[in-house]
Design a protein around this motif. Structure first.
Motif, PDB file in Angstrom:
ATOM      1  N   HIS A 148       0.818  -1.223   0.000  1.00  0.00           N
ATOM      2  CA  HIS A 148       0.000   0.000   0.000  1.00  0.00           C
ATOM      3  C   HIS A 148       0.849   1.269   0.000  1.00  0.00           C
ATOM      4  CE1 HIS A 148      -2.040   3.255   2.249  1.00  0.00           C
ATOM      5  NE2 HIS A 148      -3.015   2.976   1.412  1.00  0.00           N
ATOM      6  N   ASP A 149       1.852   1.328   0.897  1.00  0.00           N
ATOM      7  CA  ASP A 149       2.657   2.558   1.015  1.00  0.00           C
ATOM      8  C   ASP A 149       3.480   2.810  -0.243  1.00  0.00           C
ATOM      9  OD1 ASP A 149       1.604   2.575   3.499  1.00  0.00           O
ATOM     10  OD2 ASP A 149       3.479   2.173   4.573  1.00  0.00           O
ATOM     11  N   GLN A 159       1.174   4.108  -2.958  1.00  0.00           N
ATOM     12  CA  GLN A 159       0.733   5.476  -2.669  1.00  0.00           C
ATOM     13  C   GLN A 159       1.887   6.475  -2.873  1.00  0.00           C
ATOM     14  OE1 GLN A 159      -0.783   6.489   1.343  1.00  0.00           O
ATOM     15  NE2 GLN A 159      -2.669   6.913   0.239  1.00  0.00           N
ATOM     16  N   GLY A 165       2.822   6.475  -6.619  1.00  0.00           N
ATOM     17  CA  GLY A 165       1.698   6.684  -7.541  1.00  0.00           C
ATOM     18  C   GLY A 165       1.553   5.548  -8.545  1.00  0.00           C
TER      19      GLY A 165
END
Lengths: 399, 212
Positions: free
Chosen positions: A144-145, A148, A151
């Motif tokens: 997830h990180d 994020q 992008g």
């Protein structure tokens, strides 16, 4: 008129002294709360990431380094181990399951880990809608990180860089295709890129920039480490010793190494706690001195209150309430500062989301608040005691 | 009514400072205690207030024997029934004039209407200064606030220690006049300790102390 209103009037009248004491208490509390939060975050990360992994097998070297590199991805690996030996572990009757890890490349500093889908399953990770787990060579699933921060979008392509730190040579000939993004799990998976082990081998066995004779051969394939789940608790007594004695590999227990790590980190954390404690102690001492001085200045006011019929305990209560109010304001401000700093840090590191465990549990904060207020009470007690022992006729006759 | 009988007090047992055989102050009478410095004027006021305990004798205020009360009860009794005026007004700096007046009954656990305190301040010519801080007032005004503070809870007795010593003739006359007038209006008796000869004419009784 109320006792609280009267006390507030005196606090406002001595705004500078009040502010100074509140700030002292706030700094001590913020430092202590910060240490608690860091400790909580550390413990949370350790617990979540070590969960369910009974043993790590890798190249010989420091067992702590092996655990840090293979489980927490916080250190460089001790080396590689032959694939054949790693696979042989699966056949051991004491072992229930294994997950291979092949490290070597990164994406903007995030490690690309060659593994199997079981790795994500062990942490209970789930995919975001629209994605799927990798199934073929050069397919990747991003934490997830990572997605994020960089992008990343499903279906997008990217190339890994050689090494575990950013800035290495780009393997542009072998781009990965992103087929899935994991939901946040609060584990190390959030900050990894997962791909089949085959991808890691493929990238390094076909790198045009490496001379053919230096490229790894398929028959000599290696992995970096293997994570192991025991079939039976009895394995803990014999299996690591067996591997360490009879093979060229090293077996390390994450639980054991985590305990060592806690001890190591604990020294630093205890030092910080001590500094925070000293701050609060100085604040309490400062409050004692400041209140003793304030009491000396308004001894006549307090004597008048006694003269007007207030019993000694009523006047003492006023002084103690003042100490409690100053320390409570300081503790509240300190906790707010600590929380604000955590939010600020979270905004910088995690894009605004407070990571699980960033803030220590409310009970710890409640205990800290109570301890600070208790110290404020102690700081005010000595001057309050003076009021109790006051000789009114002597004082009144002195003016 | 204030009554003293066979009262003896001294800081040293061998040499009594105060020795008052009999003194009776009927309602509407006020007493001036005179004597040189160190003669025990202030100590007598502290005895009357229950802040000191005599070695012998009794003090009655109304039907209550002050000298027989335990310490906590004396504190409570003093708060409800006695007012104080000091040589220096010594108002509490963080509080307004009105709060300074209300703090005395508050400390005694008495509920006094703010309107009553304001009316008293008005009577003493301080109505417009109710929200001012003590440092904004002249010494004479501060002393009048002290008078209001002593009388706001309608005590039986007001003890005044050198209430006019720090004031000029005009202010002294005004303050003592207001003190006695206001005390009479609430039914309080005044016992003032002073060596200020200017105020002697206002008192119906005098007591001279000679000291050790």
């Amino acid at each position: 008129m109320s006792t609280f209103g009267l006390m507030m009037a005196y606090l406002k009248h001595n705004a500078l002294r009040t502010g100074y004491n509140v700030v002292l208490f706030a700094l001590g509390t913020a430092l202590m709360a910060g240490v608690l939060a860091v400790g909580s975050q550390f413990e949370h990360n350790l617990t979540r990431n070590l969960q369910g992994i009974d043993m790590v097998v890798g190249a010989k070297g420091s067992p702590l380094q092996l655990v840090l590199s293979a489980v927490l991805h916080a250190d460089v690996p001790t080396g590689n181990i032959p694939l054949k030996e790693a696979e042989a572990l699966k056949d051991n009757p004491l072992i229930k399951a294994t997950v291979p890890l092949a490290l070597g490349d990164n994406l903007a500093g995030y490690r690309i880990v060659g593994t199997t889908p079981d790795y994500a399953d062990w942490y209970g990770a789930r995919l975001q809608p629209g994605g799927r787990m990798f199934a073929h060579t050069m397919e990747a699933v991003a934490g997830h990180d990572v997605a994020q921060a960089l992008g990343l979008k499903l279906g997008g392509k990217f190339a890994g860089s050689h090494g575990l730190a950013p800035g290495g040579e780009l393997h542009s000939f072998a781009p990965y295709t992103l087929v899935g993004i994991l939901k946040p799990s609060g584990t190390i998976l959030d900050r990894l890129v997962l791909t089949p082990v085959d991808s890691v081998w493929y990238v390094h066995e076909n790198d045009d920039d490496t001379p053919v004779e230096e490229r790894p051969k398929p028959e000599n394939r290696e992995v970096t480490a293997v994570l192991v789940k025991y079939r039976t608790p009895l394995a803990v007594a014999s299996l690591p010793r067996l591997i360490n004695k009879q093979t060229d590999m090293q077996a390390a227990s994450p639980a054991w190494e985590a305990a060592r790590l806690r001890k190591l980190v604990g020294v630093g954390s205890d030092t910080l706690k001590l500094i925070g404690g000293v701050f609060i102690g100085i604040a309490a001492l400062g409050l004692l001195v400041a209140m003793a001085e304030a009491m000396r200045q308004r001894l006549y006011d307090l004597a008048l209150m006694r003269c007007f019929g207030a019993g000694p305990f009523k006047v003492m209560r006023l002084v103690l309430l003042e100490g409690v109010t100053i320390s409570a304001l300081g503790a509240a401000l300190g906790l707010a500062l600590s929380y604000g700093f955590a939010r600020f840090a979270a905004a910088q590191v995690f894009g605004g989301q407070l990571a699980e465990g960033t803030v220590a549990d409310p009970q710890a904060y409640a205990c800290l608040f109570a301890a600070v207020v208790g110290l404020g009470l102690v700081g005010a007690f000595v001057p309050a005691l003076r009021i109790y022992r006051l000789s009114l006729p002597r004082l009144l006759a002195s003016r | 009514m204030l009554e003293i009988s066979n009262l003896g007090f001294g800081y040293s047992a061998k040499a009594p400072l105060i020795d008052v055989r009999k003194l009776r102050l009927n309602n509407s009478q006020h007493l001036l205690v005179q004597g040189p410095s160190g003669s025990g004027k202030s100590s007598l006021l502290f005895l009357l207030a229950g802040l000191l305990q005599p070695q012998k004798g009794r003090i009655y205020l109304g039907e209550t024997e002050m000298t027989a009360l335990p310490a906590a009860a004396r504190d409570a009794y003093r708060g409800r029934n006695i007012g104080f005026v000091f040589q220096q007004p010594h108002l509490m700096a963080p509080l307004t004039v009105l709060q300074n007046v209300l703090v005395a009954p508050f400390m005694a656990g008495l509920a006094v209407e703010q309107a009553h305190a304001l009316a008293l301040l008005e009577k003493l010519g301080l109505g417009k200064l109710a929200q001012r801080r003590p440092h904004e007032l002249s010494l004479g005004q501060q002393q009048r606030v002290g008078v209001a503070r002593a009388l706001v809870h309608k005590p039986q007795l007001v003890l005044a220690d050198e209430p006019t010593s720090a004031l000029d003739d005009e202010a002294a006359e005004a303050v003592i006049g207001l003190l006695l007038e206001t005390a009479e209006s609430v039914g309080a008796q005044v016992v003032a300790a002073s060596h200020d000869a200017r105020i002697k004419k206002h008192f119906s009784q005098t007591l001279s102390l000679k000291g050790e």
